[in-house]
Motif scaffolding. Structure first.
Motif, PDB file in Angstrom:
ATOM      1  N   ALA A 150       1.158  -1.246   0.154  1.00 27.03           N
ATOM      2  CA  ALA A 150      -0.428   0.030  -0.265  1.00 27.03           C
ATOM      3  C   ALA A 150       1.027   1.639   0.624  1.00 27.03           C
ATOM      4  N   ALA A 151       1.848   1.529   0.369  1.00 30.12           N
ATOM      5  CA  ALA A 151       2.987   2.858   1.095  1.00 30.12           C
ATOM      6  C   ALA A 151       3.953   2.714  -0.222  1.00 30.12           C
ATOM      7  N   ALA A 152       4.542   1.333  -1.083  1.00 24.95           N
ATOM      8  CA  ALA A 152       4.739   1.372  -2.549  1.00 24.95           C
ATOM      9  C   ALA A 152       4.253   2.322  -3.241  1.00 24.95           C
ATOM     10  N   VAL A 153       3.202   2.450  -3.019  1.00 22.87           N
ATOM     11  CA  VAL A 153       2.564   3.821  -4.216  1.00 22.87           C
ATOM     12  C   VAL A 153       2.082   4.767  -4.228  1.00 22.87           C
ATOM     13  N   ARG A 154       2.934   5.543  -2.643  1.00 18.87           N
ATOM     14  CA  ARG A 154       3.323   6.884  -1.841  1.00 18.87           C
ATOM     15  C   ARG A 154       1.977   7.579  -1.408  1.00 18.87           C
ATOM     16  N   PRO A 155       0.719   6.831  -1.007  1.00 13.89           N
ATOM     17  CA  PRO A 155      -0.769   7.372  -0.815  1.00 13.89           C
ATOM     18  C   PRO A 155      -0.042   8.709  -0.509  1.00 13.89           C
ATOM     19  N   GLU A 156      -1.095   9.511   0.231  1.00 15.42           N
ATOM     20  CA  GLU A 156      -0.918  10.622   0.998  1.00 15.42           C
ATOM     21  C   GLU A 156      -1.679  10.126   2.637  1.00 15.42           C
ATOM     22  N   LEU A 157      -3.009   9.583   2.353  1.00 17.98           N
ATOM     23  CA  LEU A 157      -3.702   8.436   3.366  1.00 17.98           C
ATOM     24  C   LEU A 157      -4.106   7.456   3.114  1.00 17.98           C
ATOM     25  N   LEU A 158      -3.665   6.875   4.260  1.00 15.90           N
ATOM     26  CA  LEU A 158      -3.995   5.062   4.554  1.00 15.90           C
ATOM     27  C   LEU A 158      -4.592   5.036   5.516  1.00 15.90           C
ATOM     28  N   PHE A 159      -5.486   3.375   5.595  1.00 19.69           N
ATOM     29  CA  PHE A 159      -6.808   3.196   5.919  1.00 19.69           C
ATOM     30  C   PHE A 159      -6.428   1.807   6.802  1.00 19.69           C
ATOM     31  N   LEU A 160      -6.209   1.572   7.601  1.00 16.60           N
ATOM     32  CA  LEU A 160      -5.446   0.133   8.148  1.00 16.60           C
ATOM     33  C   LEU A 160      -6.526  -0.428   9.163  1.00 16.60           C
ATOM     34  N   ASP A 161      -7.394  -1.865   9.499  1.00 19.14           N
ATOM     35  CA  ASP A 161      -8.276  -1.950   9.789  1.00 19.14           C
ATOM     36  C   ASP A 161      -8.047  -3.249  10.305  1.00 19.14           C
ATOM     37  N   GLU A 162      -7.282  -3.236  11.747  1.00 20.67           N
ATOM     38  CA  GLU A 162      -6.925  -3.889  12.470  1.00 20.67           C
ATOM     39  C   GLU A 162      -5.826  -4.801  12.361  1.00 20.67           C
ATOM     40  N   PRO A 163      -5.049  -3.952  12.443  1.00 18.37           N
ATOM     41  CA  PRO A 163      -3.519  -4.570  11.513  1.00 18.37           C
ATOM     42  C   PRO A 163      -2.359  -5.367  12.312  1.00 18.37           C
ATOM     43  N   ALA A 164      -2.708  -5.249  13.435  1.00 17.95           N
ATOM     44  CA  ALA A 164      -1.863  -6.310  13.857  1.00 17.95           C
ATOM     45  C   ALA A 164      -3.251  -6.968  15.204  1.00 17.95           C
ATOM     46  N   SER A 165      -4.254  -7.684  14.670  1.00 18.07           N
ATOM     47  CA  SER A 165      -5.471  -8.022  15.832  1.00 18.07           C
ATOM     48  C   SER A 165      -5.149  -9.548  15.724  1.00 18.07           C
ATOM     49  N   ALA A 166      -4.024 -10.410  14.727  1.00 11.54           N
ATOM     50  CA  ALA A 166      -4.016 -11.437  15.442  1.00 11.54           C
ATOM     51  C   ALA A 166      -2.444 -12.299  15.628  1.00 11.54           C
ATOM     52  N   LEU A 167      -1.792 -11.199  15.591  1.00  8.36           N
ATOM     53  CA  LEU A 167      -0.317 -10.782  15.777  1.00  8.36           C
ATOM     54  C   LEU A 167       0.548 -11.206  16.725  1.00  8.36           C
ATOM     55  N   ASP A 168       1.643 -11.994  17.201  1.00 11.93           N
ATOM     56  CA  ASP A 168       2.461 -12.330  18.605  1.00 11.93           C
ATOM     57  C   ASP A 168       2.655 -10.370  19.109  1.00 11.93           C
ATOM     58  N   PRO A 169       3.475 -10.436  20.424  1.00 11.90           N
ATOM     59  CA  PRO A 169       3.837  -9.265  20.720  1.00 11.90           C
ATOM     60  C   PRO A 169       4.860  -9.026  19.637  1.00 11.90           C
ATOM     61  N   THR A 170       5.641  -9.426  19.411  1.00 17.44           N
ATOM     62  CA  THR A 170       6.993  -9.200  18.388  1.00 17.44           C
ATOM     63  C   THR A 170       6.451  -8.588  17.054  1.00 17.44           C
ATOM     64  N   ALA A 171       5.374  -9.292  16.396  1.00 16.30           N
ATOM     65  CA  ALA A 171       5.279  -8.805  14.984  1.00 16.30           C
ATOM     66  C   ALA A 171       3.785  -7.479  15.695  1.00 16.30           C
ATOM     67  N   THR A 172       3.803  -6.885  16.490  1.00 20.25           N
ATOM     68  CA  THR A 172       2.625  -6.114  16.367  1.00 20.25           C
ATOM     69  C   THR A 172       3.885  -5.306  17.146  1.00 20.25           C
ATOM     70  N   ARG A 173       5.044  -4.722  17.326  1.00 17.58           N
ATOM     71  CA  ARG A 173       5.420  -3.595  17.798  1.00 17.58           C
ATOM     72  C   ARG A 173       6.574  -3.913  16.169  1.00 17.58           C
ATOM     73  N   GLN A 174       6.607  -4.603  15.452  1.00 17.68           N
ATOM     74  CA  GLN A 174       7.369  -4.446  14.172  1.00 17.68           C
ATOM     75  C   GLN A 174       6.049  -3.394  13.424  1.00 17.68           C
ATOM     76  N   ILE A 175       5.028  -3.923  13.378  1.00 21.25           N
ATOM     77  CA  ILE A 175       3.990  -3.029  12.992  1.00 21.25           C
ATOM     78  C   ILE A 175       3.631  -1.730  13.226  1.00 21.25           C
ATOM     79  N   GLU A 176       3.718  -1.815  14.827  1.00 21.82           N
ATOM     80  CA  GLU A 176       3.563  -0.415  15.554  1.00 21.82           C
ATOM     81  C   GLU A 176       4.823   0.631  15.097  1.00 21.82           C
ATOM     82  N   GLU A 177       6.437   0.289  14.652  1.00 25.25           N
ATOM     83  CA  GLU A 177       7.337   0.464  14.635  1.00 25.25           C
ATOM     84  C   GLU A 177       7.120   1.505  13.391  1.00 25.25           C
ATOM     85  N   LEU A 178       6.288   0.279  12.496  1.00 23.69           N
ATOM     86  CA  LEU A 178       6.979   0.763  10.971  1.00 23.69           C
ATOM     87  C   LEU A 178       5.695   1.861  10.908  1.00 23.69           C
TER      88      LEU A 178
END
Length: 242
Positions: A150-178
């Motif tokens: 999604a970010a590759a096409v350089r949008p100005e606005l990104l919508f995310l629907d619970e992007p970390a809802s099924a992830l473990d704590p490490t993966a969740t932190r990676q998504i948040e930092e991203l």
């Protein structure tokens, strides 16, 4: 950005969405402002995902107005916004093939795609997975790829629907930092979550839904310390189940 005129703020006014005469979502007034991290909160079935779909133009309001700045009132008009779903849809091709496809749809030429994809893979920590089929990635890897795509096409606005809802704590932190890094690079985003701790870490603004209605729209500090409605207070105290 390819264009200098911002599509933000995104404004919703007197919006309803109904099916078979039953109103499932009501938003009297809401705005998404440039540079703000907006977190959409509420119990299951509150209308959070419907709100994102309305904003992104996947569904059209039964009544009211969803308008980007300069878009003529049509939420679908300027495709300078993208959406990442709770369960990302991976194309039946490699990780790098998914990225090439997204860039191609955005009008990026063949040689530019070949040049950009390795840099994107490195940027999102996906370089070692470049040739792997996207559908066999772990949940966290798929979500990172979905955000990268999604970010590759350089949008100005990104919508995310619970992007970390099924992830473990490490993966969740990676998504948040991203997401924090992308915001620091100028991306405005709107995210739904059921994780209050995550919302406290990430939100500049909060939109709170209950029963298909937007009940509160406030800066995060105000919402978490002095919510206006009893429903919001109950939600923050884990007393609101649906």
């Amino acid at each position: 950005m390819r264009e200098t005129t911002s599509i933000l703020p995104l404004t919703l006014a007197d919006v309803t969405w109904a099916v078979d005469g039953r109103t499932l979502l009501t938003v009297a007034a809401a705005e998404i402002h440039k540079g703000r991290r907006t977190v959409v909160l509420g119990p299951n079935g509150a209308g959070k995902t419907l709100f994102l779909k309305l904003c992104h133009g996947l569904i059209r309001p039964t009544a009211g107005r969803v308008a980007f700045s300069g878009s003529g009132g049509d939420a679908r008009a300027p495709k300078r916004h993208a959406m990442v779903f709770q369960k990302p849809v991976m194309l039946r091709r490699s990780v790098q093939g998914n990225l090439r496809h997204a860039l191609g749809l955005a009008g990026v030429g063949f040689f530019d795609r070949r040049r950009q994809v390795p840099a994107i893979l490195a940027e999102f920590g996906l370089a070692e997975l470049a040739g792997r089929p996207a559908r066999v990635l772990s949940g966290g890897e798929q979500q990172r790829l979905a955000i990268a795509r999604a970010a590759a096409v350089r949008p100005e606005l990104l919508f995310l629907d619970e992007p970390a809802s099924a992830l473990d704590p490490t993966a969740t932190r990676q998504i948040e930092e991203l997401l924090l890094r992308l915001h620091g690079e100028g991306l405005t985003w709107v995210m739904t979550t059921h994780d209050l701790a995550q919302a406290r870490r990430l939100a500049d603004d909060v939109l709170f839904f209950h029963g298909g209605r937007l009940l509160e729209a406030a800066p995060a500090a105000t919402f978490f310390t002095a919510p206006r409605t009893e429903e919001a207070r109950a939600f923050l105290e884990s007393r609101l189940f649906w």
